[in-house]
Design a protein around this motif. Structure first.
Motif, PDB file in Angstrom:
ATOM      1  N   UNK A  89      44.123  27.427   8.481  1.00  0.00           N
ATOM      2  CA  UNK A  89      42.683  28.322   8.905  1.00  0.00           C
ATOM      3  C   UNK A  89      42.187  29.031  10.864  1.00  0.00           C
ATOM      4  N   UNK A  90      43.811  28.341  11.158  1.00  0.00           N
ATOM      5  CA  UNK A  90      44.078  29.347  12.956  1.00  0.00           C
ATOM      6  C   UNK A  90      43.900  30.793  12.503  1.00  0.00           C
ATOM      7  N   UNK A  91      43.756  31.716  13.147  1.00  0.00           N
ATOM      8  CA  UNK A  91      43.487  33.103  12.921  1.00  0.00           C
ATOM      9  C   UNK A  91      44.506  33.724  13.681  1.00  0.00           C
ATOM     10  N   UNK A  92      44.800  33.288  14.666  1.00  0.00           N
ATOM     11  CA  UNK A  92      45.191  34.050  16.304  1.00  0.00           C
ATOM     12  C   UNK A  92      45.386  33.416  17.239  1.00  0.00           C
ATOM     13  N   UNK A  93      46.749  34.093  18.206  1.00  0.00           N
ATOM     14  CA  UNK A  93      47.071  32.808  19.211  1.00  0.00           C
ATOM     15  C   UNK A  93      46.897  33.704  20.786  1.00  0.00           C
ATOM     16  N   UNK A  94      46.258  32.551  21.315  1.00  0.00           N
ATOM     17  CA  UNK A  94      46.336  33.302  22.688  1.00  0.00           C
ATOM     18  C   UNK A  94      47.590  32.236  23.636  1.00  0.00           C
ATOM     19  N   UNK A  95      47.339  32.878  24.824  1.00  0.00           N
ATOM     20  CA  UNK A  95      48.793  31.344  26.034  1.00  0.00           C
ATOM     21  C   UNK A  95      48.050  30.075  26.053  1.00  0.00           C
ATOM     22  N   UNK A  96      48.915  29.507  25.491  1.00  0.00           N
ATOM     23  CA  UNK A  96      48.693  27.648  25.370  1.00  0.00           C
ATOM     24  C   UNK A  96      47.418  27.755  24.246  1.00  0.00           C
ATOM     25  N   UNK A  97      47.137  28.341  24.056  1.00  0.00           N
ATOM     26  CA  UNK A  97      46.670  27.924  22.618  1.00  0.00           C
ATOM     27  C   UNK A  97      46.659  28.242  21.026  1.00  0.00           C
ATOM     28  N   UNK A  98      46.950  27.828  20.559  1.00  0.00           N
ATOM     29  CA  UNK A  98      47.292  27.970  18.853  1.00  0.00           C
ATOM     30  C   UNK A  98      46.383  28.181  17.950  1.00  0.00           C
ATOM     31  N   UNK A 131      43.243  30.727  18.745  1.00  0.00           N
ATOM     32  CA  UNK A 131      42.240  30.967  19.555  1.00  0.00           C
ATOM     33  C   UNK A 131      41.240  31.422  19.403  1.00  0.00           C
ATOM     34  N   UNK A 132      40.990  31.384  17.497  1.00  0.00           N
ATOM     35  CA  UNK A 132      39.875  32.514  16.370  1.00  0.00           C
ATOM     36  C   UNK A 132      40.252  31.265  15.294  1.00  0.00           C
ATOM     37  N   UNK A 133      39.690  30.507  15.489  1.00  0.00           N
ATOM     38  CA  UNK A 133      39.348  30.298  12.961  1.00  0.00           C
ATOM     39  C   UNK A 133      38.579  30.824  12.301  1.00  0.00           C
ATOM     40  N   UNK A 134      39.692  30.384  10.995  1.00  0.00           N
ATOM     41  CA  UNK A 134      38.425  30.623  10.285  1.00  0.00           C
ATOM     42  C   UNK A 134      37.692  28.993   9.479  1.00  0.00           C
ATOM     43  N   UNK A 160      40.682  21.666  32.340  1.00  0.00           N
ATOM     44  CA  UNK A 160      40.813  23.059  32.549  1.00  0.00           C
ATOM     45  C   UNK A 160      40.507  22.719  31.470  1.00  0.00           C
ATOM     46  N   UNK A 161      39.604  23.917  30.681  1.00  0.00           N
ATOM     47  CA  UNK A 161      38.658  24.749  29.381  1.00  0.00           C
ATOM     48  C   UNK A 161      40.022  24.867  28.387  1.00  0.00           C
ATOM     49  N   UNK A 162      39.894  25.115  27.185  1.00  0.00           N
ATOM     50  CA  UNK A 162      40.814  25.457  25.930  1.00  0.00           C
ATOM     51  C   UNK A 162      39.649  26.202  24.692  1.00  0.00           C
ATOM     52  N   UNK A 163      38.589  27.251  24.562  1.00  0.00           N
ATOM     53  CA  UNK A 163      37.676  27.794  23.796  1.00  0.00           C
ATOM     54  C   UNK A 163      38.653  27.732  22.766  1.00  0.00           C
ATOM     55  N   UNK A 164      38.468  27.729  21.159  1.00  0.00           N
ATOM     56  CA  UNK A 164      38.709  28.121  19.973  1.00  0.00           C
ATOM     57  C   UNK A 164      37.393  28.660  18.996  1.00  0.00           C
ATOM     58  N   UNK A 165      37.265  29.822  18.755  1.00  0.00           N
ATOM     59  CA  UNK A 165      35.571  30.608  18.159  1.00  0.00           C
ATOM     60  C   UNK A 165      36.214  30.617  16.546  1.00  0.00           C
ATOM     61  N   UNK A 166      34.968  30.713  16.210  1.00  0.00           N
ATOM     62  CA  UNK A 166      34.960  30.567  14.687  1.00  0.00           C
ATOM     63  C   UNK A 166      34.944  32.075  14.417  1.00  0.00           C
ATOM     64  N   UNK A 167      35.038  32.593  13.692  1.00  0.00           N
ATOM     65  CA  UNK A 167      35.326  34.532  13.035  1.00  0.00           C
ATOM     66  C   UNK A 167      35.267  34.037  10.853  1.00  0.00           C
TER      67      UNK A 167
END
Length: 221
Positions: free
Chosen positions: A46-55, A57-60, A183-190
Motif C-alpha cells: 500500500x506504500x505509494x510514494x517514496x522520498x529520501x530516507x522514507x519508503x 511517504x504516502x500510503x493507501x 528525528x521524525x519521519x512521516x507517512x500520509x494516508x492518501x
C-alpha cells in the motif's frame, strides 16, 4: 542475424525464415508489459510514494503498509542508546505492528513491545530503549507496519530518539546531554488514485509495434 540487404537469390528463403520473428516481437512485448506491470510502485503493497530516507511517504490504507525509514544523523556516530516513538493526528487509535530496527536494512531485530496502540489524542507512545553496546553509527533503519483503515489525510509519524548515555525518565530517553536527538519521519494516508502508474507496459507495447514495422520493411527488400 538479420541484414538489410541480401542477394536477390536469397530473398525468398530469407522471407520464409523471418516469418516467425513477429511472434518473437510479440513475446518480447508481452514479457516487457508483464514485467512492467509487476514493477508498478504500490502494486504489491500500500506504500505509494517514496522520498529520501522514507519508503512510505504516502500510503493507501486499503491494505497494510510497511514503512522502512533510514536515519543518517551524524549524532548516531556517537550515540549508543535509541528507541522508536510513534504518534498520529487521526483522532482515533491505530495499532502499529512489526516494530523493528536494522543496521543493514535487510536483517531486522524486533523492538519490545512488537506492537503499539497509538493514542487518539495525538500523544506519543514509545518502544523500549535499545542499548546498541557501542556507537550506533549510520545508517540506522526503523521498520513498522501501518494497518488498514487509516483515514485519508491522517499522518503516522515515527521518530528516532537517541542519546549516548541512556539517561531517561519513565523509559523515555532524555535530552540531558548534547548528543540527544529526535528525528521524525512521516507517512500520509492518501487515495489510491494518488499513485502514478509506471509507463513500462505502454512502452513495451510501443516497442513491439516499432519492432514489427521494422521487420515488415526488411521483408520487402
Amino acid at each position: 542475424m538479420l541484414r538489410f540487404a541480401r542477394p536477390s537469390a536469397d530473398r525468398l528463403s530469407q522471407s520464409h525464415r523471418c516469418q516467425g520473428l513477429p511472434f518473437l516481437g510479440i513475446g518480447l512485448a508481452l514479457a516487457m508489459a508483464v514485467g512492467g506491470a509487476m514493477a508498478v510502485p504500490g502494486a504489491k503493497a500500500a506504500c505509494l510514494t517514496t522520498v529520501a530516507e522514507n519508503n512510505c511517504a504516502t500510503f493507501n490504507s486499503s491494505s497494510t503498509s510497511t514503512a522502512v525509514q533510514a536515519f543518517t544523523s551524524l549524532n548516531l556516530s556517537t550515540n549508543r542508546y535509541f528507541q522508536l516513538s510513534l504518534l498520529t493526528n487521526a483522532g482515533v487509535s491505530y495499532t502499529i505492528t512489526d516494530l523493528a530496527w536494522s543496521k543493514d536494512g535487510s536483517s531486522f531485530t524486533n523492538f519490545s513491545p512488537l506492537s503499539l496502540n497509538l493514542n487518539s489524542d495525538g500523544s506519543r507512545v514509545y518502544t523500549n530503549i535499545v542499548d546498541y553496546g557501542s556507537a550506533i553509527g549510520v545508517p540506522l533503519y526503523l521498520r513498522y507496519t501501518i494497518p488498514t483503515g487509516v483515514a485519508l489525510g491522517a499522518i503516522i509519524e515515527g521518530t528516532l530518539i537517541a542519546n549516548d548515555n541512556g539517561s531517561n525518565g519513565g523509559g523515555v530517553l532524555t535530552d540531558s546531554i548534547n548528543n540527544y536527538q529526535a528525528v521524525n519521519r512521516q507517512s500520509l494516508s492518501v487515495a489510491a488514485s494518488a499513485a502514478v502508474p509506471a509507463p513500462v507496459p505502454i512502452l513495451g507495447a510501443a516497442g513491439f509495434f516499432v519492432y514489427s514495422r521494422q521487420l515488415r520493411r526488411r521483408l520487402r527488400f
